[in-house]
Motif scaffolding. Structure first.
Motif, mmCIF file in Angstrom:
data_model
loop_
_atom_site.group_PDB
_atom_site.id
_atom_site.type_symbol
_atom_site.label_atom_id
_atom_site.label_comp_id
_atom_site.label_asym_id
_atom_site.label_seq_id
_atom_site.Cartn_x
_atom_site.Cartn_y
_atom_site.Cartn_z
ATOM 1 N N UNK A 165 0.844 -1.185 0.000
ATOM 2 C CA UNK A 165 0.000 0.000 0.000
ATOM 3 C C UNK A 165 0.882 1.238 0.000
ATOM 4 N N UNK A 166 0.244 2.406 -0.056
ATOM 5 C CA UNK A 166 0.993 3.644 -0.142
ATOM 6 C C UNK A 166 1.893 3.892 1.056
ATOM 7 N N UNK A 196 4.589 11.855 -0.556
ATOM 8 C CA UNK A 196 3.206 11.965 -0.093
ATOM 9 C C UNK A 196 2.261 12.220 -1.264
ATOM 10 N N UNK A 197 2.625 13.173 -2.100
ATOM 11 C CA UNK A 197 1.772 13.498 -3.251
ATOM 12 C C UNK A 197 1.632 12.295 -4.178
ATOM 13 N N UNK A 198 2.720 11.529 -4.339
ATOM 14 C CA UNK A 198 2.695 10.384 -5.233
ATOM 15 C C UNK A 198 1.943 9.186 -4.697
ATOM 16 N N UNK A 207 -8.009 15.007 -9.125
ATOM 17 C CA UNK A 207 -8.715 13.979 -8.349
ATOM 18 C C UNK A 207 -7.867 12.711 -8.239
ATOM 19 N N UNK A 208 -7.814 12.153 -7.051
ATOM 20 C CA UNK A 208 -6.934 11.021 -6.770
ATOM 21 C C UNK A 208 -7.678 9.695 -6.921
ATOM 22 N N UNK A 209 -7.080 8.774 -7.640
ATOM 23 C CA UNK A 209 -7.550 7.397 -7.726
ATOM 24 C C UNK A 209 -6.449 6.505 -7.178
ATOM 25 N N UNK A 409 17.506 9.786 -17.561
ATOM 26 C CA UNK A 409 16.055 9.672 -17.400
ATOM 27 C C UNK A 409 15.617 10.496 -16.211
ATOM 28 N N UNK A 410 14.614 11.320 -16.418
ATOM 29 C CA UNK A 410 14.011 12.106 -15.336
ATOM 30 C C UNK A 410 12.621 11.531 -15.077
ATOM 31 N N UNK A 411 12.428 10.769 -13.994
ATOM 32 C CA UNK A 411 11.139 10.123 -13.765
ATOM 33 C C UNK A 411 10.070 11.032 -13.190
ATOM 34 N N UNK A 412 10.434 12.251 -12.804
ATOM 35 C CA UNK A 412 9.487 13.134 -12.125
ATOM 36 C C UNK A 412 9.267 14.427 -12.900
#
Length: 414
Positions: A165-166, A196-198, A207-209, A409-412
């Motif tokens: 989980x998160x 936290x945001x991720x 909106x968060x899913x 590579x920049x993943x963010x």
């Protein structure tokens, strides 16, 4: 037109956010919750507003960033974000005024580079930025990939994939991310707010899913990667599932973990399509498939742009696979990083010094930004006329020195 450029005060942050949304053509509505959340992680001393008779007409924010470079070193960057100019004030030199002041301040602080994700390609080259890392997204047709239909989704090397989980991702993710930065250039640090945001904690701009999380552990039990993904729920007219799994985040610090996570995602029941999310252009995903044509490129574009502020810091922070010397004549109209530099490099280390020797190559500071993470070819830039070769064979020698084995590579997005 008389404009005032200054940091915003706490009471002005709501107005700044409305101007930000106006510039990005989003509904200019700001809630008290959003203001409070933003205030908690914004450095207001580096959150600039451009004021016209008291009204904010442009926004510009920066923060300190650590950016990985070739060989696992790091650069201190002035990360530029949330740059907008309101439609009423475009094409009046507003951004040029703010950018000049910020780059000078970053240079004074000792930052090696400035970094940003460009909303539009043509804007930032004139300020000395060059695209240093690109990104690619694939759509995998799982039904045509040639994968064994009996696959289980578990690695065959003794490692495991388990669901999480998160909260667990927030615990294990930072170390995996740090380990990735040691083996891949272009990775910016991800702070607590980023984790936290991720994972859906706190204010979300969209909106968060809640996604699914899959964690890879090696045979010894060490966490080596994780993936966050979402799936839709679609069925065709024959009552057959045709779901798409969309990868939101996939961070792996070993090749085994990266392979295992992609194999897991391509083994999900009911999933016929996997969208990779933004990946490095040389990601292993297509070649993992028995039929790489099943991985179709749906997006390929510039991602991370860099503006070199200190040539010596940029070139000395990275490693070199071979030995050699180059004299670079760097042009910089802003006067921040221009000059003639000698690079002496070897696998044991490097040294960059000012010199009066004849130059081997002449290039603009924006082209040095393109080359700084080992992605671009000096030969190609010379053929385009963006690098001038003054010593025969210097472009080839520069490629041997500067290009990296894996693309940055920049993943963010920041």
């Amino acid at each position: 037109m008389t404009l005032e450029v200054r940091p915003v005060g706490e009471s002005e942050l709501g107005d700044w956010l409305r101007a930000l949304k106006t510039g990005f053509m989003r509904p200019p509505l700001v809630t008290d919750e959003e203001v409070e959340q933003r205030r908690s992680h914004f450095d207001l001393s580096r959150t600039l507003g451009v004021f016209d008779r008291g009204r904010i007409v442009a926004t510009y924010r920066t923060f300190t960033q650590e950016l990985s470079t070739v060989g696992g070193g790091s650069l201190v960057a002035d990360a530029v974000s949330q740059v907008t100019v309101s439609p009423s004030h475009r094409r009046r030199g507003v951004l040029s005024q703010v950018m000049a002041g910020d780059l000078a301040a970053a240079k004074e602080r000792g930052d090696a580079v400035a970094s940003l994700i460009a909303a539009e390609y043509p804007i930032y080259g004139r300020y000395g930025f060059g695209p240093a890392a690109w990104t690619t997204e694939w759509s995998v047709d799982v039904t045509r990939a040639g994968l064994d239909p009996r696959r289980t989704g578990q690695p065959d090397d003794g490692g495991t994939i388990e669901l999480a989980d998160g909260a667990e991702i927030r615990k294990i993710g930072p170390e995996v991310h740090r380990r990735l930065a040691r083996v891949r250039a272009g990775v910016p640090n991800r702070d607590t707010r980023g984790w936290e945001r991720g994972t859906g904690v706190g204010f979300q701009a969209e909106p968060w899913t809640e996604p699914f999380y899959a964690v890879h552990r090696s045979a010894s039990g060490e966490v080596e990667g994780f993936a966050a993904y979402r799936s839709d729920d679609k069925w065709d007219d024959a009552k057959q599932p045709v779901n798409t799994a969309s990868v939101r985040d996939l961070i792996a610090c070993t090749p085994a973990a990266e392979r295992a996570l992609w194999q897991y995602l391509c083994s999900l029941d009911w999933v016929t399509t996997v969208r990779s999310g933004y990946r490095a252009p040389d990601d292993v995903l297509p070649l993992l498939l028995p039929d790489p044509r099943a991985a179709r490129v749906v997006s390929h574009a510039d991602m991370l742009w860099l503006r070199v502020l200190d040539v010596a810091k940029v070139l000395e922070a990275r490693t070199y696979a071979s030995s050699g010397s180059l004299v670079l004549d760097v042009r910089d109209e802003a006067g921040l990083a221009g000059g003639r530099y000698r690079l002496d490099a070897s696998p044991a280390g490097s040294e960059v010094s000012r010199t009066t020797e004849s130059a081997d190559l002449t290039l603009d500071v924006a082209e040095l930004g393109r080359l700084s993470l080992g992605d671009e070819s000096v030969v190609r830039l010379a053929e385009l006329g963006r690098v001038e070769e003054l010593t025969a064979g210097a472009a080839v020698r520069a490629d041997v020195l500067l290009r990296a084995a894996r693309r940055p590579w920049c993943p963010d997005i920041f």
